[in-house]
Design a protein around this motif. Structure first.
Motif, mmCIF file in Angstrom:
data_model
loop_
_atom_site.group_PDB
_atom_site.id
_atom_site.type_symbol
_atom_site.label_atom_id
_atom_site.label_comp_id
_atom_site.label_asym_id
_atom_site.label_seq_id
_atom_site.Cartn_x
_atom_site.Cartn_y
_atom_site.Cartn_z
ATOM 1 N N ASN A 117 58.730 39.809 58.947
ATOM 2 C CA ASN A 117 59.220 39.155 57.431
ATOM 3 C C ASN A 117 59.108 38.089 56.793
ATOM 4 O O ASN A 117 58.967 37.717 55.800
ATOM 5 N N GLN A 118 59.538 37.187 57.900
ATOM 6 C CA GLN A 118 59.237 35.164 57.155
ATOM 7 C C GLN A 118 57.881 35.261 56.477
ATOM 8 O O GLN A 118 57.564 34.437 56.024
ATOM 9 N N GLU A 119 56.545 35.394 57.708
ATOM 10 C CA GLU A 119 54.995 35.988 57.119
ATOM 11 C C GLU A 119 54.726 36.409 55.585
ATOM 12 O O GLU A 119 54.823 35.585 55.329
ATOM 13 N N ARG A 120 56.107 36.738 55.878
ATOM 14 C CA ARG A 120 55.368 37.897 54.640
ATOM 15 C C ARG A 120 56.535 36.941 52.929
ATOM 16 O O ARG A 120 55.373 36.716 52.311
ATOM 17 N N LEU A 121 57.392 36.120 53.648
ATOM 18 C CA LEU A 121 58.028 36.174 52.807
ATOM 19 C C LEU A 121 57.156 34.318 51.967
ATOM 20 O O LEU A 121 57.867 33.749 51.409
ATOM 21 N N LEU A 122 56.732 33.397 53.751
ATOM 22 C CA LEU A 122 56.345 32.712 53.251
ATOM 23 C C LEU A 122 54.881 33.039 52.369
ATOM 24 O O LEU A 122 54.594 32.146 51.238
ATOM 25 N N LYS A 123 54.411 33.497 52.124
ATOM 26 C CA LYS A 123 52.584 34.528 51.799
ATOM 27 C C LYS A 123 53.440 33.892 50.139
ATOM 28 O O LYS A 123 52.487 33.602 49.535
ATOM 29 N N ALA A 124 54.790 34.252 49.766
ATOM 30 C CA ALA A 124 54.999 35.292 48.451
ATOM 31 C C ALA A 124 55.170 34.074 47.702
ATOM 32 O O ALA A 124 55.240 33.866 46.509
ATOM 33 N N ALA A 125 55.618 33.549 48.858
ATOM 34 C CA ALA A 125 55.983 31.714 48.039
ATOM 35 C C ALA A 125 55.110 30.610 48.098
ATOM 36 O O ALA A 125 55.580 30.726 46.878
ATOM 37 N N ARG A 126 54.298 31.024 49.042
ATOM 38 C CA ARG A 126 53.299 30.017 48.776
ATOM 39 C C ARG A 126 52.394 30.184 47.312
ATOM 40 O O ARG A 126 51.293 29.545 46.849
ATOM 41 N N ALA A 127 52.341 31.479 47.326
ATOM 42 C CA ALA A 127 51.370 32.189 46.235
ATOM 43 C C ALA A 127 52.039 32.133 44.746
ATOM 44 O O ALA A 127 50.861 31.895 43.482
ATOM 45 N N ASN A 128 53.363 32.217 44.674
ATOM 46 C CA ASN A 128 53.958 32.432 43.134
ATOM 47 C C ASN A 128 54.759 31.191 43.081
ATOM 48 O O ASN A 128 55.909 31.298 42.093
ATOM 49 N N TYR A 172 79.624 33.924 50.329
ATOM 50 C CA TYR A 172 78.625 34.048 49.333
ATOM 51 C C TYR A 172 77.511 33.692 49.168
ATOM 52 O O TYR A 172 76.935 32.932 48.652
ATOM 53 N N CYS A 173 76.927 34.751 49.590
ATOM 54 C CA CYS A 173 75.101 34.827 48.742
ATOM 55 C C CYS A 173 75.278 36.302 48.432
ATOM 56 O O CYS A 173 76.186 37.568 48.247
ATOM 57 N N TRP A 174 73.508 36.574 47.934
ATOM 58 C CA TRP A 174 73.220 37.631 47.490
ATOM 59 C C TRP A 174 72.332 38.299 48.559
ATOM 60 O O TRP A 174 71.596 37.828 49.629
ATOM 61 N N VAL A 175 72.799 39.591 49.692
ATOM 62 C CA VAL A 175 72.456 39.522 51.161
ATOM 63 C C VAL A 175 71.502 40.884 50.311
ATOM 64 O O VAL A 175 71.956 41.701 50.124
ATOM 65 N N THR A 176 70.088 40.591 51.099
ATOM 66 C CA THR A 176 69.449 41.482 51.120
ATOM 67 C C THR A 176 68.425 41.435 51.955
ATOM 68 O O THR A 176 68.074 41.468 52.830
ATOM 69 N N ASP A 177 67.332 42.530 51.285
ATOM 70 C CA ASP A 177 66.043 42.602 52.491
ATOM 71 C C ASP A 177 64.255 42.112 51.792
ATOM 72 O O ASP A 177 64.722 41.209 50.627
ATOM 73 N N THR A 178 63.632 42.058 52.508
ATOM 74 C CA THR A 178 62.377 41.392 52.953
ATOM 75 C C THR A 178 61.269 41.907 51.042
ATOM 76 O O THR A 178 61.227 41.396 50.283
ATOM 77 N N ASP A 179 61.808 43.332 51.605
ATOM 78 C CA ASP A 179 61.008 43.462 50.574
ATOM 79 C C ASP A 179 61.343 43.615 49.232
ATOM 80 O O ASP A 179 60.809 43.452 48.189
ATOM 81 N N THR A 180 62.559 43.386 48.906
ATOM 82 C CA THR A 180 63.482 43.128 47.573
ATOM 83 C C THR A 180 62.920 41.846 47.287
ATOM 84 O O THR A 180 62.569 41.527 46.106
ATOM 85 N N VAL A 229 60.435 39.746 47.995
ATOM 86 C CA VAL A 229 59.527 38.975 47.989
ATOM 87 C C VAL A 229 58.422 40.529 46.353
ATOM 88 O O VAL A 229 58.191 39.507 45.664
ATOM 89 N N ALA A 230 59.206 41.049 45.954
ATOM 90 C CA ALA A 230 59.213 42.086 44.832
ATOM 91 C C ALA A 230 59.576 40.854 44.234
ATOM 92 O O ALA A 230 58.923 40.641 42.706
ATOM 93 N N ARG A 231 60.886 40.387 43.991
ATOM 94 C CA ARG A 231 60.973 39.553 42.973
ATOM 95 C C ARG A 231 60.222 38.126 43.192
ATOM 96 O O ARG A 231 60.193 37.817 41.898
ATOM 97 N N ILE A 232 59.782 37.512 44.032
ATOM 98 C CA ILE A 232 58.881 36.276 44.008
ATOM 99 C C ILE A 232 57.732 36.111 43.330
ATOM 100 O O ILE A 232 57.380 35.778 42.167
ATOM 101 N N GLU A 233 57.085 37.530 43.355
ATOM 102 C CA GLU A 233 55.916 38.410 42.939
ATOM 103 C C GLU A 233 56.026 38.252 40.813
ATOM 104 O O GLU A 233 55.041 38.189 40.703
#
Length: 215
Positions: free
Chosen positions: A57-68, A195-203, A205-209
């Motif tokens: 899941n972190q690999e997916r987040l990293l990929k999305a972050a770096r691309a966007n 203290y935060c918004w707790v959510t999941d990787t799919d959500t 990644v979609a927000r970042i994209e």
């Protein structure tokens, strides 16, 4: 006139969003590398959980972050000196000491920094207590901080609470964090969820994209 307040789960903004990976180091993630748990193998809950869910899941987040256009920062537990004389009293008492020369102290290969991504060594549970991360994030113009890593109920917990206290809108990606047991993970998320918004990787990644497409 009363100023309207932001929502914790409001959309991320390009140029104001950062992904922070907490302590994704070989010493904690490779079975047999942790001197406190040398007896635990790949079948242990923590190693299974990180290998099959947290790291992918972190690999997916990293990929999305770096691309966007999302700033990526890494923090690791590491002393500044080889003998650890600079580390916190807590780390001396525990004891925790990872010298700069120890290869296992670096992030695992698939989550290692690339390019000029910032990596900050720390000697406390909370990155805000033993690094200049607050100064850096403000210099970078960051308002939205996405937090992932290990352990959910220790260093991730401290990072989320301290970031919220300093005025960041924090997102904790629950399935991109882990700790020693599922029970500890769930209790921690429930405890610091205010203290935060707790959510999941799919959500996330979609927000970042979506943010990237809107730019």
């Amino acid at each position: 006139m009363i100023q309207s307040l932001p929502k914790r789960d409001e959309p991320f903004r390009r140029g104001e969003t950062a992904l922070l990976l907490v302590d994704m180091q070989r010493i904690w993630l490779e079975p047999g590398a942790d001197p406190d748990h040398p007896e635990l193998g790949p079948e242990d809950y923590f190693y299974r959980q990180t290998a099959t869910e947290t790291i992918p899941n972190q690999e997916r987040l990293l990929k999305a972050a770096r691309a966007n256009g999302v700033e990526v920062l890494h923090t690791i537990i590491q002393s500044l000196t080889e003998d650890g004389r600079d580390r916190s009293l807590d780390h001396k008492l525990t004891p925790i000491h990872i010298p700069p020369s120890l290869p296992e102290g670096l992030p695992i290969a698939s989550l290692a920094p690339v390019g000029d991504e910032i990596m900050l060594p720390k000697t406390s549970s909370g990155i805000f207590n033993s690094t200049n991360v607050d100064y850096l994030l403000k210099n970078l113009g960051i308002r939205y901080l996405i937090v992932v890593g290990v352990l959910t109920d220790q260093c991730v917990d401290m990072t989320v609470r301290d970031a919220a206290d300093r005025g960041y809108l924090v997102t904790c990606v629950s399935d991109a964090c882990a700790t020693r047991t599922q029970e500890r993970h769930d209790i921690a998320l429930k405890a610091f969820g205010g203290y935060c918004w707790v959510t999941d990787t799919d959500t996330v990644v979609a927000r970042i994209e979506a943010m990237g497409k809107a730019a």
